[in-house]
Design a protein around this motif. Structure first.
Motif, PDB file in Angstrom:
ATOM      1  N   ALA B  87      71.536  55.723  14.344  1.00  0.00           N
ATOM      2  CA  ALA B  87      71.409  54.331  13.909  1.00  0.00           C
ATOM      3  C   ALA B  87      71.023  53.516  15.138  1.00  0.00           C
ATOM      4  CB  ALA B  87      72.742  53.843  13.357  1.00  0.00           C
ATOM      5  N   ALA B  89      69.601  50.183  17.284  1.00  0.00           N
ATOM      6  CA  ALA B  89      69.473  48.723  17.360  1.00  0.00           C
ATOM      7  C   ALA B  89      68.963  48.369  18.747  1.00  0.00           C
ATOM      8  CB  ALA B  89      70.815  48.056  17.122  1.00  0.00           C
ATOM      9  N   LEU B 100      65.891  47.141  14.137  1.00  0.00           N
ATOM     10  CA  LEU B 100      66.939  47.969  13.537  1.00  0.00           C
ATOM     11  C   LEU B 100      66.239  49.022  12.691  1.00  0.00           C
ATOM     12  CD1 LEU B 100      69.391  45.217  12.221  1.00  0.00           C
ATOM     13  CD2 LEU B 100      69.756  46.696  14.187  1.00  0.00           C
ATOM     14  N   ASN B 101      66.778  50.205  12.605  1.00  0.00           N
ATOM     15  CA  ASN B 101      66.133  51.185  11.734  1.00  0.00           C
ATOM     16  C   ASN B 101      66.935  51.366  10.438  1.00  0.00           C
ATOM     17  OD1 ASN B 101      68.278  52.672  12.673  1.00  0.00           O
ATOM     18  ND2 ASN B 101      67.095  54.497  13.175  1.00  0.00           N
ATOM     19  N   LYS B 103      68.409  53.912   9.346  1.00  0.00           N
ATOM     20  CA  LYS B 103      69.663  54.651   9.544  1.00  0.00           C
ATOM     21  C   LYS B 103      70.792  53.692   9.922  1.00  0.00           C
ATOM     22  CE  LYS B 103      71.861  58.569   9.851  1.00  0.00           C
ATOM     23  NZ  LYS B 103      71.948  59.529   8.767  1.00  0.00           N
ATOM     24  N   PHE B 104      70.416  52.601  10.605  1.00  0.00           N
ATOM     25  CA  PHE B 104      71.413  51.595  10.986  1.00  0.00           C
ATOM     26  C   PHE B 104      72.005  50.972   9.715  1.00  0.00           C
ATOM     27  CE2 PHE B 104      73.124  47.619  12.529  1.00  0.00           C
ATOM     28  CZ  PHE B 104      73.612  47.923  13.792  1.00  0.00           C
ATOM     29  N   THR B 107      74.141  53.620   8.002  1.00  0.00           N
ATOM     30  CA  THR B 107      75.387  53.910   8.715  1.00  0.00           C
ATOM     31  C   THR B 107      76.423  52.811   8.522  1.00  0.00           C
ATOM     32  OG1 THR B 107      74.146  55.129  10.371  1.00  0.00           O
ATOM     33  CG2 THR B 107      76.348  54.474  11.010  1.00  0.00           C
ATOM     34  N   VAL B 186      72.231  53.352  20.332  1.00  0.00           N
ATOM     35  CA  VAL B 186      72.026  54.405  19.324  1.00  0.00           C
ATOM     36  C   VAL B 186      73.389  54.988  18.942  1.00  0.00           C
ATOM     37  CG1 VAL B 186      70.854  56.567  18.782  1.00  0.00           C
ATOM     38  CG2 VAL B 186      69.803  54.963  20.388  1.00  0.00           C
TER      39      VAL B 186
END
Lengths: 136, 433
Positions: B87, B89, B100-101, B103-104, B107, B186
């Motif tokens: 995740a 940022a 932000l992705n 996965k962030f 999560t 991460v």
């Protein structure tokens, strides 16, 4: 206990609490042959607790990992029984990492002997810890 | 062509910007007439306006292309970010999320549709529901955005949306020009890895204990027989009992070393660091190892020293390193040889060097000398009785104390093992010892 002016009492009778019969034999023989101590063996913590009121010993050598009661529980219980409360205890165990040793000392043990021990110097080690507990 | 079209006069005006010629403005006339100044001024003004317009169109086109390229790159980058397991940022120096992705979002239970407008403030206010120790996470983020080491890693427990352990890796991010853009965080789910580590540690600890119990009986029985407690032995029996006793000791060392290396690898090796003077510890280590080196007819000697060498370290662990290096040097020295010990100081570091005059480390073995179970050749284990773990334990200990370990070896000349430790400078505390 740590009174420098106090004379060191004699160390003659030792109680060994150990669940492994082979270690009982070796340790008893080493203490008797090399240290000329009188050694009484108990195979479990509960046995020694049951007879705590009539124990006759200067010192208890206590294993830590035992099936019915671990050594720390045995020590805690002994401290609540007036007749046995003041008998000094040395832990004899394979679990001797620094934090574990600190834990044993915090519970009031006067020393720790690591397993496997050297049988020829076991009696000397016990006497040294005994002396140091009075010397401070 | 001009005559065919009845053009009798024309003018060419270049369409220029400051830097380049964009084209040419042609003006044609069917009469044969001379170009007047008014004509010329008009044509120049026209050419000038045309050049500006063309330039604008070109710039706009360039911008459109660059923008499309950037959008493509951003899309590719986002796809890469979204496809990683962590995740991610990126937070600006002004404490805003830059990137932000997905996965962030996944999560931390954020609606994926809202991820592009998600604010750091919102994350902070929700942290108390997300983490077991929200203060630690928030301060780790806020305290490190503008003043922190380049990289760090940490571990946190997440309690919502699911219970798990999160590893945090963070590093600063800079543009190619060196401009500070912010800090990357991460978060990665390390629950399974931690569980496997825990199981491994427990297993090693359990096996070691289970091995120690029978070994206590074997070692104890052999020790008593060997020590003559049970009476005199025939020469042959004595030799055999000695062999068995010596090997039971070796097994004990091996188990202790396995436990130590396991602790070092899992980061559980306990260090009781204090300000200590190395010199008396080295002298004590020499004293402890003299009986061992006497077996090989080897003398341990300090050849170069300084009055005091204060370091911040655990004296028992230092003794372990010194004992390992001294016993190795004695083992690999020629009979009647000398092992030289020196302590020097340079650039706020102490260097402890232990030199033997043995046959040197074989070249093919040098690369893996600090690896576990590394020994020169198969017969060395039997001849020298080592466990093959000593040097890797030394390395783990020295590195944990912020020092370095190394060696210099010359064939048939000998080997110097050395380690360095940073000088302990806190004099105030030293005075209170």
């Amino acid at each position: 206990m740590n009174n420098e002016n106090k004379s060191i009492p004699p160390l003659n009778k030792i109680i060994l609490v150990e669940d492994e019969p082979d270690i009982q034999t070796v340790a008893k023989m080493a203490l008797e042959a090399m240290g000329k101590f009188t050694v009484q063996v108990f195979a479990s913590g509960s046995q020694v607790i049951q007879q705590a009121d009539s124990l006759s010993a200067d010192l208890i050598l206590l294993d830590v990992m035992m099936p019915d009661m671990d050594g720390i529980s045995v020590l805690e219980k002994l401290r609540t029984i007036p007749h046995a409360a003041k008998i000094p205890v040395i832990f004899m165990t394979a679990k001797v990492s620094p934090p574990e040793i600190i834990t044993y000392k915090n519970y009031g043990a006067i020393g720790v002997i690591a397993k496997p021990f050297d049988p020829m110097s076991l009696a000397d080690t016990v006497r040294k810890i005994w002396r140091e507990s009075y010397d401070g | 062509l001009l005559l065919e079209n009845e053009v009798h006069s024309y003018a060419e005006i270049p369409l220029c910007t400051e830097k380049k010629v964009l084209g040419v403005l042609y003006a044609f006339h069917k009469q044969n007439r001379k170009l007047l100044k008014a004509d010329l001024d008009y044509l120049l003004a026209l050419a000038n306006r045309a050049a500006i317009s063309i330039e604008k169109v070109n710039l706009y086109e360039d911008l459109r292309l660059t923008n499309r390229l950037l959008q493509n790159q951003k899309g590719e980058l986002q796809a890469v970010l979204d496809s990683t397991g962590g995740a991610i940022a990126l937070i600006s120096p002004e404490m805003q999320f830059i990137t932000l992705n997905q996965k962030f979002a996944e999560t931390f239970g954020i609606d994926p549709e809202e991820i592009n407008s998600y604010q750091l403030q919102t994350f902070v206010s929700q942290a108390k529901n997300i983490f077991k120790d929200p203060e630690a996470v928030i301060s780790r983020i806020y305290d490190t955005i503008n003043n922190a080491p380049q990289k760090f890693s940490d571990l946190f427990t997440q309690i919502w949306p699911i219970q798990r352990e999160l590893g945090l890796f963070s590093r600063t991010v800079r543009a190619a020009s060196g401009e500070y853009l912010g800090r990357l965080f991460v978060f990665r789910d390390v629950t399974h890895e931690r569980e496997v580590d825990r199981m491994k540690s427990e297993f090693v600890s359990m096996v070691s204990h289970e091995l120690r119990t029978p070994l206590t009986s074997i070692h104890g029985s052999l020790g008593l027989i060997n020590g003559g407690v049970t009476g005199d032995l025939s020469e042959q029996t004595k030799t055999l009992v000695e062999i068995a006793y010596k090997n039971s000791e070796r097994l004990i060392r091996l188990i202790n070393d396995i436990l130590d290396i396991e602790k070092a690898e899992s980061g559980k090796m306990v260090f009781d660091n204090k300000g200590i003077d190395l010199i008396p510890i080295i002298k004590q280590a020499i004293q402890f190892n003299t009986a061992y080196s006497d077996q090989y007819g080897v003398r341990l000697q300090i050849t170069d020293s300084i009055p005091e060498a204060w370091v911040f370290a655990d004296s028992d662990r230092l003794m372990q390193v010194l004992t390992n290096l001294l016993s190795n040097a004695a083992k690999f020295s020629p009979s009647e040889g000398t092992v030289e010990i020196s302590v020097t100081r340079r650039n706020h570091y102490f260097k402890i060097a232990i030199t033997d005059h043995g046959s040197g480390i074989p070249k093919e073995f040098r690369k893996r000398i600090f690896q576990r179970f590394a020994q020169g050749d198969a017969s060395t284990t039997r001849k020298k009785g080592g466990t093959g773990l000593g040097l890797s334990i030394c390395k783990a200990i020295v590195e944990k104390l912020n020092g370095k370990i190394g060696y210099i070896s010359k064939e048939n000349m000998g080997t110097t093992f050395f380690f360095t430790l940073p000088e302990w400078i806190d004099k105030k505390e030293k005075g209170n010892l």
